[in-house]
Design a protein around this motif. Structure first.
Motif, PDB file in Angstrom:
ATOM      1  N   GLN A 155      16.564 -18.037 -32.470  1.00 43.26           N
ATOM      2  CA  GLN A 155      17.483 -17.994 -31.584  1.00 43.26           C
ATOM      3  C   GLN A 155      17.388 -17.578 -30.254  1.00 43.26           C
ATOM      4  O   GLN A 155      18.256 -17.819 -29.071  1.00 43.26           O
ATOM      5  N   MET A 156      16.263 -17.015 -29.832  1.00 43.77           N
ATOM      6  CA  MET A 156      15.670 -16.633 -28.731  1.00 43.77           C
ATOM      7  C   MET A 156      14.772 -17.532 -27.903  1.00 43.77           C
ATOM      8  O   MET A 156      14.813 -17.855 -26.746  1.00 43.77           O
ATOM      9  N   THR A 157      13.798 -18.238 -28.704  1.00 37.56           N
ATOM     10  CA  THR A 157      12.929 -19.183 -28.180  1.00 37.56           C
ATOM     11  C   THR A 157      13.380 -20.505 -27.769  1.00 37.56           C
ATOM     12  O   THR A 157      13.048 -21.118 -26.646  1.00 37.56           O
ATOM     13  N   VAL A 158      14.307 -21.034 -28.678  1.00 37.95           N
ATOM     14  CA  VAL A 158      14.908 -22.491 -28.390  1.00 37.95           C
ATOM     15  C   VAL A 158      15.697 -22.440 -26.994  1.00 37.95           C
ATOM     16  O   VAL A 158      15.351 -23.305 -26.219  1.00 37.95           O
ATOM     17  N   PRO A 159      16.718 -21.482 -26.675  1.00 41.57           N
ATOM     18  CA  PRO A 159      17.265 -21.689 -25.330  1.00 41.57           C
ATOM     19  C   PRO A 159      16.433 -21.511 -24.068  1.00 41.57           C
ATOM     20  O   PRO A 159      16.659 -21.852 -23.211  1.00 41.57           O
TER      21      PRO A 159
ATOM     22  N   TYR B 239      15.718 -24.172 -21.455  1.00 38.83           N
ATOM     23  CA  TYR B 239      16.085 -23.938 -20.061  1.00 38.83           C
ATOM     24  C   TYR B 239      14.854 -24.230 -19.208  1.00 38.83           C
ATOM     25  O   TYR B 239      15.017 -24.722 -18.017  1.00 38.83           O
ATOM     26  N   GLU B 240      13.676 -24.010 -19.556  1.00 43.60           N
ATOM     27  CA  GLU B 240      12.526 -24.304 -18.964  1.00 43.60           C
ATOM     28  C   GLU B 240      12.330 -25.794 -18.769  1.00 43.60           C
ATOM     29  O   GLU B 240      11.925 -26.293 -17.902  1.00 43.60           O
ATOM     30  N   LEU B 241      12.820 -26.582 -19.635  1.00 45.90           N
ATOM     31  CA  LEU B 241      12.670 -28.123 -19.814  1.00 45.90           C
ATOM     32  C   LEU B 241      13.686 -28.584 -18.930  1.00 45.90           C
ATOM     33  O   LEU B 241      13.139 -29.560 -18.060  1.00 45.90           O
ATOM     34  N   VAL B 242      14.677 -28.081 -18.422  1.00 44.44           N
ATOM     35  CA  VAL B 242      15.942 -28.709 -17.735  1.00 44.44           C
ATOM     36  C   VAL B 242      15.560 -28.302 -16.424  1.00 44.44           C
ATOM     37  O   VAL B 242      15.791 -29.133 -15.450  1.00 44.44           O
ATOM     38  N   PHE B 243      15.221 -26.714 -16.110  1.00 40.39           N
ATOM     39  CA  PHE B 243      15.187 -26.310 -14.708  1.00 40.39           C
ATOM     40  C   PHE B 243      13.762 -26.028 -14.122  1.00 40.39           C
ATOM     41  O   PHE B 243      13.729 -25.742 -12.988  1.00 40.39           O
ATOM     42  N   GLU B 244      12.789 -26.467 -14.976  1.00 42.97           N
ATOM     43  CA  GLU B 244      11.619 -25.923 -14.175  1.00 42.97           C
ATOM     44  C   GLU B 244      10.972 -27.449 -13.899  1.00 42.97           C
ATOM     45  O   GLU B 244      11.060 -28.369 -14.610  1.00 42.97           O
TER      46      GLU B 244
END
Length: 91
Positions: A78-82, A86-91
């Motif tokens: 529940q913590m690592t997937v978001p 986020y890193e995949l989309v915004f980095e």
């Protein structure tokens, strides 16, 4: 009594736990989802290139740590997937 024993085992293995190592030393772009399990499997297989991509150091006995890391990685989904998304989309 069982909870106390389980807590003692978790505390004893936490310092050498691959999941604890990879999550506490996480960097932007490093694998996050099932990172401890990945580290243990890479250490068992002797895959040095996979170990270099993961932050932290592999435990001395990765086969012993693998079940604990699998359980902890599953609990932390529940913590690592978001964070990974986020890193995949915004980095």
């Amino acid at each position: 009594m069982i909870r106390l024993l389980l807590a003692a085992l978790v505390a004893a293995f936490a310092s050498g736990c691959a999941t604890y190592q990879t999550i506490s030393n996480a960097e932007v772009g490093s694998p996050k989802v099932f990172s401890g399990t990945r580290m243990n499997v890479a250490a068992i297989r002797g895959d040095e290139s996979a170990l270099r991509r993961l932050p932290g150091t592999a435990p001395r006995r990765p086969a012993l740590d693998l079940p604990l890391s699998l359980v902890l990685d599953t609990a932390l989904l529940q913590m690592t997937v978001p964070v990974a998304l986020y890193e995949l989309v915004f980095e």
